[in-house]
Write a protein that holds these residues in place. Sequence first.
Motif, mmCIF file in Angstrom:
data_model
loop_
_atom_site.group_PDB
_atom_site.id
_atom_site.type_symbol
_atom_site.label_atom_id
_atom_site.label_comp_id
_atom_site.label_asym_id
_atom_site.label_seq_id
_atom_site.Cartn_x
_atom_site.Cartn_y
_atom_site.Cartn_z
ATOM 1 N N GLY A 1 12.144 -4.700 9.086
ATOM 2 C CA GLY A 1 13.536 -4.812 8.672
ATOM 3 C C GLY A 1 14.493 -5.027 9.816
ATOM 4 N N VAL A 2 13.997 -4.912 11.071
ATOM 5 C CA VAL A 2 14.919 -5.016 12.193
ATOM 6 C C VAL A 2 14.493 -6.062 13.207
ATOM 7 C CG1 VAL A 2 15.733 -2.659 12.001
ATOM 8 C CG2 VAL A 2 13.730 -3.130 13.395
ATOM 9 N N LEU A 3 13.472 -6.848 12.876
ATOM 10 C CA LEU A 3 12.957 -7.813 13.844
ATOM 11 C C LEU A 3 13.525 -9.198 13.605
ATOM 12 C CD1 LEU A 3 10.760 -8.028 16.146
ATOM 13 C CD2 LEU A 3 9.365 -9.132 14.428
ATOM 14 N N ALA A 4 13.979 -9.840 14.689
ATOM 15 C CA ALA A 4 14.429 -11.215 14.583
ATOM 16 C C ALA A 4 13.229 -12.140 14.519
ATOM 17 C CB ALA A 4 15.276 -11.559 15.795
ATOM 18 N N SER A 5 13.112 -12.924 13.446
ATOM 19 C CA SER A 5 11.944 -13.777 13.269
ATOM 20 C C SER A 5 12.301 -15.160 12.716
ATOM 21 C CB SER A 5 10.948 -13.075 12.370
ATOM 22 O OG SER A 5 10.638 -11.815 12.901
ATOM 23 N N GLY A 6 11.342 -15.918 12.146
ATOM 24 C CA GLY A 6 11.434 -17.286 11.694
ATOM 25 C C GLY A 6 11.131 -17.735 10.301
ATOM 26 N N ALA A 7 10.054 -18.772 9.570
ATOM 27 C CA ALA A 7 10.078 -19.355 8.179
ATOM 28 C C ALA A 7 8.788 -19.681 7.436
ATOM 29 C CB ALA A 7 10.887 -20.630 8.202
ATOM 30 N N VAL A 8 7.801 -18.863 7.084
ATOM 31 C CA VAL A 8 6.561 -19.264 6.373
ATOM 32 C C VAL A 8 6.059 -18.203 5.388
ATOM 33 C CG1 VAL A 8 4.160 -19.934 6.645
ATOM 34 C CG2 VAL A 8 5.818 -20.739 8.191
ATOM 35 N N ILE A 9 4.867 -18.395 4.813
ATOM 36 C CA ILE A 9 4.240 -17.441 3.918
ATOM 37 C C ILE A 9 2.775 -17.332 4.285
ATOM 38 C CG2 ILE A 9 3.899 -16.849 1.531
ATOM 39 C CD1 ILE A 9 5.576 -19.154 0.831
ATOM 40 N N ILE A 10 2.297 -16.134 4.489
ATOM 41 C CA ILE A 10 0.858 -15.971 4.717
ATOM 42 C C ILE A 10 0.171 -15.894 3.366
ATOM 43 C CG2 ILE A 10 0.871 -13.465 4.809
ATOM 44 C CD1 ILE A 10 -1.170 -13.714 7.102
ATOM 45 N N GLY A 11 -1.037 -16.387 3.324
ATOM 46 C CA GLY A 11 -1.775 -16.339 2.066
ATOM 47 C C GLY A 11 -1.503 -17.536 1.183
ATOM 48 N N PRO B 1 14.464 -27.026 4.800
ATOM 49 C CA PRO B 1 15.908 -26.801 4.721
ATOM 50 C C PRO B 1 16.273 -25.365 5.087
ATOM 51 C CG PRO B 1 14.943 -26.781 2.531
ATOM 52 C CD PRO B 1 13.841 -27.183 3.476
ATOM 53 N N ALA B 2 17.546 -25.174 5.365
ATOM 54 C CA ALA B 2 18.057 -23.825 5.641
ATOM 55 C C ALA B 2 18.241 -23.110 4.310
ATOM 56 C CB ALA B 2 19.373 -23.913 6.406
ATOM 57 N N ASP B 3 17.184 -22.517 3.830
ATOM 58 C CA ASP B 3 17.191 -21.817 2.549
ATOM 59 C C ASP B 3 16.390 -20.532 2.714
ATOM 60 O OD1 ASP B 3 17.714 -22.260 -0.581
ATOM 61 O OD2 ASP B 3 15.720 -21.373 -0.315
ATOM 62 N N LYS B 4 16.795 -19.474 2.029
ATOM 63 C CA LYS B 4 16.141 -18.177 2.181
ATOM 64 C C LYS B 4 14.657 -18.217 1.838
ATOM 65 C CE LYS B 4 20.059 -14.979 1.770
ATOM 66 N NZ LYS B 4 19.800 -14.237 3.028
ATOM 67 N N GLU B 5 14.250 -19.138 0.949
ATOM 68 C CA GLU B 5 12.831 -19.228 0.637
ATOM 69 C C GLU B 5 12.015 -19.702 1.838
ATOM 70 O OE1 GLU B 5 11.389 -18.032 -2.019
ATOM 71 O OE2 GLU B 5 13.348 -17.440 -2.781
ATOM 72 N N TYR B 6 12.705 -20.287 2.821
ATOM 73 C CA TYR B 6 12.027 -20.728 4.031
ATOM 74 C C TYR B 6 12.293 -19.799 5.208
ATOM 75 C CZ TYR B 6 10.495 -24.973 1.744
ATOM 76 O OH TYR B 6 9.864 -25.852 0.910
ATOM 77 N N ALA B 7 12.759 -18.578 4.923
ATOM 78 C CA ALA B 7 12.842 -17.561 5.964
ATOM 79 C C ALA B 7 11.419 -17.218 6.395
ATOM 80 C CB ALA B 7 13.561 -16.317 5.439
ATOM 81 N N ASN B 8 11.167 -17.242 7.688
ATOM 82 C CA ASN B 8 9.791 -17.213 8.165
ATOM 83 C C ASN B 8 9.291 -15.805 8.424
ATOM 84 O OD1 ASN B 8 7.326 -17.608 9.392
ATOM 85 N ND2 ASN B 8 7.984 -19.422 10.479
ATOM 86 N N TYR B 9 8.717 -15.204 7.418
ATOM 87 C CA TYR B 9 8.222 -13.851 7.600
ATOM 88 C C TYR B 9 6.911 -13.820 8.382
ATOM 89 C CZ TYR B 9 4.306 -13.735 4.288
ATOM 90 O OH TYR B 9 3.107 -13.928 3.671
ATOM 91 N N ILE B 10 6.227 -14.954 8.487
ATOM 92 C CA ILE B 10 4.985 -14.959 9.270
ATOM 93 C C ILE B 10 5.281 -14.625 10.725
ATOM 94 C CG2 ILE B 10 3.261 -16.487 10.258
ATOM 95 C CD1 ILE B 10 2.694 -17.587 7.650
ATOM 96 N N LEU B 11 6.407 -15.091 11.244
ATOM 97 C CA LEU B 11 6.744 -14.748 12.620
ATOM 98 C C LEU B 11 6.992 -13.255 12.754
ATOM 99 C CD1 LEU B 11 7.032 -17.845 12.926
ATOM 100 C CD2 LEU B 11 8.912 -17.389 14.489
ATOM 101 N N ALA B 12 7.719 -12.687 11.789
ATOM 102 C CA ALA B 12 7.963 -11.242 11.833
ATOM 103 C C ALA B 12 6.643 -10.491 11.807
ATOM 104 C CB ALA B 12 8.840 -10.828 10.654
ATOM 105 N N LYS B 13 5.781 -10.895 10.909
ATOM 106 C CA LYS B 13 4.483 -10.244 10.777
ATOM 107 C C LYS B 13 3.643 -10.439 12.039
ATOM 108 C CE LYS B 13 0.727 -9.831 7.397
ATOM 109 N NZ LYS B 13 0.214 -10.321 6.109
ATOM 110 N N GLY B 14 3.696 -11.650 12.597
ATOM 111 C CA GLY B 14 2.927 -11.930 13.807
ATOM 112 C C GLY B 14 3.410 -11.137 15.000
ATOM 113 N N PHE B 15 4.738 -11.055 15.189
ATOM 114 C CA PHE B 15 5.279 -10.326 16.327
ATOM 115 C C PHE B 15 4.967 -8.835 16.235
ATOM 116 C CE2 PHE B 15 8.520 -13.874 16.831
ATOM 117 C CZ PHE B 15 7.927 -14.357 17.977
#
Length: 741
Positions: A13-23, A97-111
């Motif tokens: 909830g506090v990490l600056a990250s990027g735009a994908v989906i794992i799985g 596109p700049a859309d919330k569905e493309y918020a990259n949680y894979i980066l958050a998860k990876g970091f």
Amino acid sequence: MKKWTRRAFIGAGVLASGAVIIGIAIRPGNRTSKVSGLVAEEGETLMNIWLKISPDNTVTAIIPHAEMGQGVHTTLAMMLADEMDADWSKVKFMEAPADKEYANYILAKGFIAGDANSPKFLEETIDGVFLTAVKSMNFQITGGSASVRFTGQQGMRIAGAAAKAMLLQAASETWKVPVEELKAQNSTISHAASNRTATFAELAPAAAKVKAPKHPRLKTQDEFTIMGTSKPRWDIPAKVTGAAKFGLDVMVPGMKYATIKSAPVFGAKVKSVDTSIPSNSSGVLKILNLENAVAVIAEGFWQAKTTLDTLPIEFESTENDGKSQEDIFNEYRQAMDKDLAEGNLDKHFKSGDAMAELSKAETLIEAEYQLPFLAHFTMEPMNCTAWVHDGQCEIWCGSQNPLGVKAAAAEVLDIKPDQVTVHNQLLGGGFGRRSETDVIKQAVLIAKEVDYPVKLIWSREEDTQHDVYREAMVSRMKAGLDQSGNPIAYSHQFIFKHHPAEAADVPYAIPNQLIQYSSPASHVPWGNWRSVDHSVHGFLTESFIDELAFAANQDPFTYRKTLSKNNPRFQKVLDLAYEKSNWGSALPPNWGRGIAIAQSFGSIVAEVAEVEVTMEGKVKVHRVVCVADAGFAVHPDGFIAQMESGIIYGLAAAMTGEITIKNGAVAQSNFHDYPVTRMNEAPKIETHIINSGNPPGGAGEPSTPVIAPAVTNAIFNATGIRIRQLPIAKTDLRVSIRQTT
């Protein structure tokens, strides 16, 4: 983080990250339906949110990262296409596109989690937590050398493999044959026994209705046909012809130009300015007081700038107005002394009893290092075009976080993010600077005051003096050696711990360590700078380990080899660097050779620099040998280019890079007093890649941390002068002051 803990979820909830989906467990009616109107045209089939198939059998990879010279659009598409067995000649890309569905949680998860695997029964829940977190934080980041190692590995490859599995299943159901008898190749599915073949496009509508596999089979390295090759990059031809469009190239009908002058001292406000247009200012349309800056809108940039330069602007005074660079370093040292005396230093790492062992050491080595503030100095100055009209806002810019741009504009205008459209362009250099939204907010503030589009362009002076800077650093290091010269204890006290968390770790076998830090107040704004804390600690650690080798009367290469004997990847990188650099061979008079190595962003990089120091003290870096364990280089030519880029960027900082504060403000203003490495100053760079079989590491940043210590260690080898303060240009290296070593 090596295991899944409650802290990992909180951290999401506090990490600056990027735009994908794992799985990529995307089901019809789920997230694909949420983005189909954004990315798919009539007749195209959206297989998941990362790829679509057109009727002409074109596969389009939807890339959630910005292109700033690193070739990411090409490389990520290669990863998707290879797993899909797509015909590369029929593959294209579009930027997500700049859309919330493309918020990259894979980066958050990876970091946070790295390569750790979560329990399968919790996977979707965990992914949902991360996705919800990054959506709320508007993160669609390109940075952290994470595009290939996180988005590519856990997003694009899985997206391609899942789509292939869906296509195979659709063909199996259509032809009533076992899926095991089918083959995917060159964007077709074939069944040899019945001699039937169908294109991906023919099968796509039926395949999109197939439930996507959560864990599709991924290829092994020996099965790759596209990954590991150097496909021509899609961004280069347009850059060669001049057709490439950066933020600065944007032209919108009816557009006017603006430029800005902010308060020289950070945090100050405008005290007074006459916003009436001077009678002799041709083409000037409006003058605006933005509280902490003044903006001028005109028909052209030069008209805006020349008028702005003549305006009698008065800024409020602040408590920092008289502060100098020396004052700042004195404050940092006083804060360190106070924290040490009061026991208030924050712990980075502790093992054994370093202080007790230091007192017993046969030899004690102490050193203080000092590093300056650094600017980003992107080749393309900061800019943004904004148009506020009909309750909407349109933005044209080059950003490392387009979703963050959308949120920033919506906040300024007090509208919903859905009312903001971001047209992201190519970036003329990022290095962390274009993850900030300061110029975006200024452009929107200006545009909302007029009824036409406005392109805000910062002058190079504004860019230099109102950057967000790599932090200046004071570092105090101690080490104790035994009779054999081996380090038995290590103490390090530094200021400002940012990220990555492991940057200050020592990669060598030293049993007793105490690494601590202080966080003094500073009025100079901090920002992510290429390789972030690794750029600082790479220099500190690799300079000090060289000092220990000298004190132990041992060869710097051999010393590192001995102290990293339990790290096979380090050993192999060092060995290849030794071989390719001809370590130990004779050099001309006044030449020196230095080595440095570091692990950052999943890659291990060693560099050997060969330098010449003339009798007059001039330094010329002739050659840099770079050896990188990339895990696996998906695009070898692109990886090499990134190694070269990081070396040149870090070399400029090491040689001459320095931002100084005078009367509370930045003293430098342009290339004349903040020089960068020019073509005639660039060394010959030889890069050698080790594909070790580990997961792919980062490429954009790992070569930057080690170039400064490789060069300064080489200077010591040539002159006997140890450089503990950067930039190198501040040290007198004339032959008359050299010591015999």
